[in-house]
Design a protein around this motif. Structure first.
Motif, PDB file in Angstrom:
ATOM      1  N   VAL A 171       0.847  -1.186   0.000  1.00  0.00           N
ATOM      2  CA  VAL A 171       0.000   0.000   0.000  1.00  0.00           C
ATOM      3  C   VAL A 171       0.885   1.241   0.000  1.00  0.00           C
ATOM      4  N   ASN A 172       0.614   2.154  -0.898  1.00  0.00           N
ATOM      5  CA  ASN A 172       1.364   3.401  -0.987  1.00  0.00           C
ATOM      6  C   ASN A 172       0.787   4.381   0.038  1.00  0.00           C
ATOM      7  N   THR A 173       1.451   4.496   1.173  1.00  0.00           N
ATOM      8  CA  THR A 173       0.935   5.335   2.259  1.00  0.00           C
ATOM      9  C   THR A 173       1.049   6.827   1.977  1.00  0.00           C
ATOM     10  N   LEU A 174       1.659   7.182   0.846  1.00  0.00           N
ATOM     11  CA  LEU A 174       1.607   8.579   0.415  1.00  0.00           C
ATOM     12  C   LEU A 174       0.203   8.960  -0.038  1.00  0.00           C
ATOM     13  N   LEU A 175      -0.583   7.949  -0.443  1.00  0.00           N
ATOM     14  CA  LEU A 175      -1.902   8.213  -0.996  1.00  0.00           C
ATOM     15  C   LEU A 175      -3.047   7.605  -0.194  1.00  0.00           C
ATOM     16  N   GLY A 176      -2.755   6.735   0.760  1.00  0.00           N
ATOM     17  CA  GLY A 176      -3.847   6.133   1.518  1.00  0.00           C
ATOM     18  C   GLY A 176      -3.346   5.128   2.538  1.00  0.00           C
ATOM     19  N   THR A 177      -4.268   4.538   3.263  1.00  0.00           N
ATOM     20  CA  THR A 177      -3.948   3.548   4.289  1.00  0.00           C
ATOM     21  C   THR A 177      -4.230   2.140   3.771  1.00  0.00           C
ATOM     22  N   ARG A 178      -3.803   1.160   4.538  1.00  0.00           N
ATOM     23  CA  ARG A 178      -4.086  -0.219   4.145  1.00  0.00           C
ATOM     24  C   ARG A 178      -5.591  -0.466   4.105  1.00  0.00           C
ATOM     25  N   GLU A 179      -6.331   0.147   5.023  1.00  0.00           N
ATOM     26  CA  GLU A 179      -7.785  -0.039   5.065  1.00  0.00           C
ATOM     27  C   GLU A 179      -8.453   0.571   3.828  1.00  0.00           C
ATOM     28  N   THR A 180      -8.023   1.784   3.449  1.00  0.00           N
ATOM     29  CA  THR A 180      -8.641   2.408   2.271  1.00  0.00           C
ATOM     30  C   THR A 180      -8.274   1.652   0.994  1.00  0.00           C
ATOM     31  N   ALA A 181      -7.050   1.127   0.932  1.00  0.00           N
ATOM     32  CA  ALA A 181      -6.649   0.362  -0.242  1.00  0.00           C
ATOM     33  C   ALA A 181      -7.435  -0.938  -0.344  1.00  0.00           C
ATOM     34  N   ARG A 182      -7.611  -1.591   0.780  1.00  0.00           N
ATOM     35  CA  ARG A 182      -8.372  -2.849   0.764  1.00  0.00           C
ATOM     36  C   ARG A 182      -9.819  -2.598   0.348  1.00  0.00           C
ATOM     37  N   ALA A 183     -10.386  -1.503   0.829  1.00  0.00           N
ATOM     38  CA  ALA A 183     -11.759  -1.163   0.455  1.00  0.00           C
ATOM     39  C   ALA A 183     -11.858  -0.830  -1.030  1.00  0.00           C
ATOM     40  N   ALA A 184     -10.858  -0.108  -1.550  1.00  0.00           N
ATOM     41  CA  ALA A 184     -10.868   0.248  -2.964  1.00  0.00           C
ATOM     42  C   ALA A 184     -10.775  -0.997  -3.841  1.00  0.00           C
ATOM     43  N   LEU A 185      -9.947  -1.934  -3.448  1.00  0.00           N
ATOM     44  CA  LEU A 185      -9.841  -3.185  -4.197  1.00  0.00           C
ATOM     45  C   LEU A 185     -11.152  -3.961  -4.138  1.00  0.00           C
ATOM     46  N   ALA A 186     -11.769  -3.988  -2.953  1.00  0.00           N
ATOM     47  CA  ALA A 186     -13.031  -4.719  -2.787  1.00  0.00           C
ATOM     48  C   ALA A 186     -14.114  -4.158  -3.693  1.00  0.00           C
ATOM     49  N   GLU A 187     -14.125  -2.844  -3.889  1.00  0.00           N
ATOM     50  CA  GLU A 187     -15.114  -2.226  -4.773  1.00  0.00           C
ATOM     51  C   GLU A 187     -14.973  -2.714  -6.214  1.00  0.00           C
ATOM     52  N   GLU A 188     -13.771  -3.173  -6.566  1.00  0.00           N
ATOM     53  CA  GLU A 188     -13.542  -3.704  -7.906  1.00  0.00           C
ATOM     54  C   GLU A 188     -13.646  -5.233  -7.926  1.00  0.00           C
ATOM     55  N   GLY A 189     -14.131  -5.793  -6.818  1.00  0.00           N
ATOM     56  CA  GLY A 189     -14.294  -7.239  -6.744  1.00  0.00           C
ATOM     57  C   GLY A 189     -13.020  -8.000  -6.479  1.00  0.00           C
ATOM     58  N   SER A 213      -6.539  -2.573 -12.504  1.00  0.00           N
ATOM     59  CA  SER A 213      -7.435  -2.075 -11.462  1.00  0.00           C
ATOM     60  C   SER A 213      -7.225  -0.583 -11.234  1.00  0.00           C
ATOM     61  N   GLN A 214      -8.251   0.093 -10.759  1.00  0.00           N
ATOM     62  CA  GLN A 214      -8.163   1.520 -10.472  1.00  0.00           C
ATOM     63  C   GLN A 214      -7.205   1.783  -9.322  1.00  0.00           C
ATOM     64  N   ALA A 215      -7.201   0.898  -8.346  1.00  0.00           N
ATOM     65  CA  ALA A 215      -6.305   1.080  -7.201  1.00  0.00           C
ATOM     66  C   ALA A 215      -4.844   1.084  -7.642  1.00  0.00           C
ATOM     67  N   LEU A 220      -2.311   3.738  -5.694  1.00  0.00           N
ATOM     68  CA  LEU A 220      -2.595   3.405  -4.302  1.00  0.00           C
ATOM     69  C   LEU A 220      -1.900   2.125  -3.866  1.00  0.00           C
ATOM     70  N   VAL A 221      -1.673   1.202  -4.801  1.00  0.00           N
ATOM     71  CA  VAL A 221      -0.986  -0.047  -4.477  1.00  0.00           C
ATOM     72  C   VAL A 221       0.064  -0.336  -5.531  1.00  0.00           C
ATOM     73  N   GLU A 222       1.092  -1.084  -5.126  1.00  0.00           N
ATOM     74  CA  GLU A 222       2.137  -1.550  -6.019  1.00  0.00           C
ATOM     75  C   GLU A 222       2.329  -3.040  -5.794  1.00  0.00           C
ATOM     76  N   LEU A 223       2.630  -3.770  -6.850  1.00  0.00           N
ATOM     77  CA  LEU A 223       2.966  -5.186  -6.721  1.00  0.00           C
ATOM     78  C   LEU A 223       4.347  -5.304  -6.079  1.00  0.00           C
ATOM     79  N   GLN A 224       4.398  -5.952  -4.922  1.00  0.00           N
ATOM     80  CA  GLN A 224       5.686  -6.132  -4.236  1.00  0.00           C
ATOM     81  C   GLN A 224       5.552  -7.241  -3.206  1.00  0.00           C
ATOM     82  N   ASP A 225       6.423  -8.242  -3.296  1.00  0.00           N
ATOM     83  CA  ASP A 225       6.399  -9.344  -2.347  1.00  0.00           C
ATOM     84  C   ASP A 225       6.573  -8.831  -0.923  1.00  0.00           C
ATOM     85  N   GLU A 226       5.944  -9.521   0.024  1.00  0.00           N
ATOM     86  CA  GLU A 226       6.026  -9.096   1.415  1.00  0.00           C
ATOM     87  C   GLU A 226       7.468  -9.047   1.904  1.00  0.00           C
TER      88      GLU A 226
END
Length: 437
Positions: A171-189, A213-215, A220-226
Motif C-alpha cells: 500500500v502506498n501510504t503517500l496516498l492512503g492507508t491499508r484499510e482504504t486500499a483494501r476497500a478500494a480493491l473490494a469495490e472492484e471485486g 485495477s483503479q487502485a 494506491l498499491v504496487e505489486l511487491q512481495d512481502e
C-alpha cells in the motif's frame, strides 16, 4: 479451449523457449505468445500459463524420468508427455485422445513418442528414487549450496520454492492507508487480506489482472512481495533524511522508501542503466513521489560530492535470484556457476563503493533476493573485515524499532524464506558507520 488445445499451446510456448536466447525469461515468452492470441480467454490463459510453469518447475524430474526410461533427447512434446504421465495433479484423458491431430489439438504421437509414453506408464519408473537434486528440482551443482545454507531443512526450502507464489501488494501510504486500499480493491471485486508481517502489505486472493485495477493505476498499491516490503522497512528511512538507493532498477524499493519518508527529504535513485531509471519514472509519478531524484552512474565512487552525504544507503544487490524461484520457475535452470561468481564479484564491488556514501552515524543496508551463503552471510562478513569504520547492526534490534510483529529469527542478519515465512527468499544485513570523533 478444449483440453487438447491447451496442451498444444503449452507445446508451442515450450518450443518458443527453445528458440529464444537462454537469458530470455519464460514470463516474457509466455506473455508474448498470449498477447498475439487475444482470442484466448482469461481462464484458458491462466491454465496454459500454469501448466507451462509446472513443466518448467519439474524439468529435473522430467529429464531424469525420460533418461531413466531410456528416452531420447527430450523435445517439448516429450517433456509434456512426461509431465502428464508423472507430474500432473489432474487425471487427463488417455494421451492418444489428447494427441489426436484434430483441430487445435497436438498431432498424433509418433512411433517414438508412443514408445516413450508406454515407458512412462511403467509403475516402477514412478516409484524409482531419484537423487536429491532431481527430487528437489535444483541444479545439481547448487544442491550442496542449499544444504550448506539450511542443513536438514534444505529439502523443505526447495519444495517451497516449487510452489506458486502469492500475489502481494504494498500500500502506498503517500496516498492512503491499508484499510482504504483494501476497500478500494473490494469495490472492484478484488478480495485481499493483510499480510502477516508487513504493516503495509495486502495479499490478494486468486489470480487477478491487478495492473488494470483503479487502485493500481491510481498509485494506491504496487505489486511487491512481502519480503521485499520488509527489507525496505528495515532501512528505517524517515522524513527529512537523505537516502540513496544505489541499485534502484525498476524502482520497487525506491517507491517503498519514498512512502516511508512521507515525501520529505532527499531520495536519490541510482542505477548503472539509464533505461531502468527511465522505466521507473511513470511509477514514481503515479505514486506521488515526484521528489525522488534519478541518476545513472557507472561508478558510485566517481562523484565525490555524494561521499558521506546519506543517512541511509540501500544496496539491493544484483544476485542469483534464488529466493524468487517461485515467481520465475525457469530461472533456476538458466543460472550457472560462472553467473554466481560474477554476481559475488559485483556485490563486493558495489558494497565497497556504496560504503563511501554513508555519513558518520548513517547506515548501509545490504539486501539480496538470494538464499545462497556466498551472496549473503559470506559477503556481509567479508565487508566487515575489509572496511574499517563499520559495525554490524543486529537486524532484530531494527526490526523491533520499526515493526510490531515478533522478529522471525536470525542473528545478526535476517534471512526470510518461502518455507519459514511465506515470503520470497531475502537476506538483509545492516551496517552502521562510526560517528566521527
Amino acid at each position: 479451449m478444449i483440453p487438447a488445445a491447451r496442451l498444444q499451446a503449452v507445446i508451442e510456448i515450450l518450443e518458443g523457449l527453445d528458440d529464444k536466447p537462454a537469458e530470455q525469461p519464460a514470463e516474457q515468452v509466455v506473455n508474448d505468445y498470449l498477447r498475439q492470441r487475444r482470442y484466448i480467454g482469461s481462464k484458458d490463459r491462466r491454465a496454459v500459463t500454469a501448466m507451462t510453469y509446472d513443466v518448467l518447475r519439474h524439468r529435473a524430474r522430467i529429464g531424469w524420468w525420460l533418461e531413466h526410461g531410456e528416452g531420447t533427447a527430450a523435445s517439448p512434446r516429450q517433456q509434456l508427455l512426461a509431465y502428464l504421465a508423472l507430474c500432473s495433479r489432474e487425471n487427463p484423458e488417455p494421451l492418444n485422445q489428447l494427441f489426436d491431430g484434430s483441430r487445435y489439438a497436438p498431432a498424433p504421437l509418433s512411433e517414438e513418442e508412443a514408445a516413450v509414453a508406454a515407458r512412462l506408464g511403467d509403475p516402477a519408473l514412478r516409484d524409482a528414487a531419484p537423487p536429491a537434486w532431481v527430487a528437489n528440482e535444483v541444479p545439481q551443482w547448487l544442491m550442496p549450496k542449499l544444504e550448506a545454507a539450511f542443513g536438514e531443512a534444505a529439502a523443505a526450502e526447495a519444495e517451497a520454492l516449487l510452489q506458486e507464489a502469492p500475489i502481494d501488494l504494498r500500500v502506498n501510504t503517500l496516498l492512503g492507508t491499508r484499510e482504504t486500499a483494501r476497500a478500494a480493491l473490494a469495490e472492484e471485486g478484488i478480495a485481499s487480506e493483510a499480510t502477516p508481517l508487513s504493516p503495509v502489505g495486502l495479499r490478494v486472493e486468486g489470480r487477478r489482472a491487478l495492473r488494470a485495477s483503479q487502485a493500481y493505476t491510481a498509485g494506491l498499491v504496487e505489486l511487491q512481495d512481502e519480503g521485499s516490503q520488509l527489507a525496505a522497512l528495515l532501512c528505517d528511512a524517515r522524513p527529512g533524511m537523505a537516502v540513496a538507493d544505489v541499485c534502484a532498477g525498476g524502482g520497487g524499493k525506491t517507491l517503498a522508501l519514498a512512502a516511508a519518508m512521507e515525501g520529505r527529504g532527499r531520495l536519490l535513485a541510482m542505477d548503472v542503466e539509464q533505461a531502468r531509471l527511465d522505466r521507473s519514472a511513470l511509477r514514481l509519478k503515479r505514486a506521488g513521489a515526484a521528489f525522488v531524484e534519478r541518476r545513472a552512474a557507472k561508478d558510485l565512487s566517481a562523484d565525490t560530492s555524494l561521499h558521506g552525504a546519506f543517512d541511509r544507503v540501500l544496496v539491493d544487490a544484483p544476485c542469483s535470484g534464488t529466493g524468487a524461484w517461485r515467481r520465475h520457475p525457469d530461472a533456476r535452470w538458466r543460472l550457472t556457476p560462472d553467473d554466481l561468481e560474477s554476481y559475488t564479484i559485483l556485490q563486493r564491488e558495489v558494497l565497497l563503493k556504496a560504503a563511501a556514501l554513508v555519513k558518520p552515524g548513517g547506515r548501509l543496508i545490504y539486501v539480496t533476493c538470494s538464499l545462497l551463503p556466498e551472496e549473503n552471510r559470506v559477503q556481509a562478513d567479508a565487508f566487515l573485515s575489509e572496511v574499517p569504520g563499520f559495525a554490524v547492526l543486529p537486524a532484530e534490534a531494527v526490526w523491533q524499532q520499526v515493526l510490531s510483529v515478533p522478529y522471525p529469527g536470525g542473528a545478526p542478519y535476517l534471512t526470510l524464506t518461502p518455507a519459514r515465512h511465506g515470503t520470497d527468499g531475502f537476506f538483509v544485513a545492516l551496517f552502521e558507520r562510526e560517528t566521527a570523533a
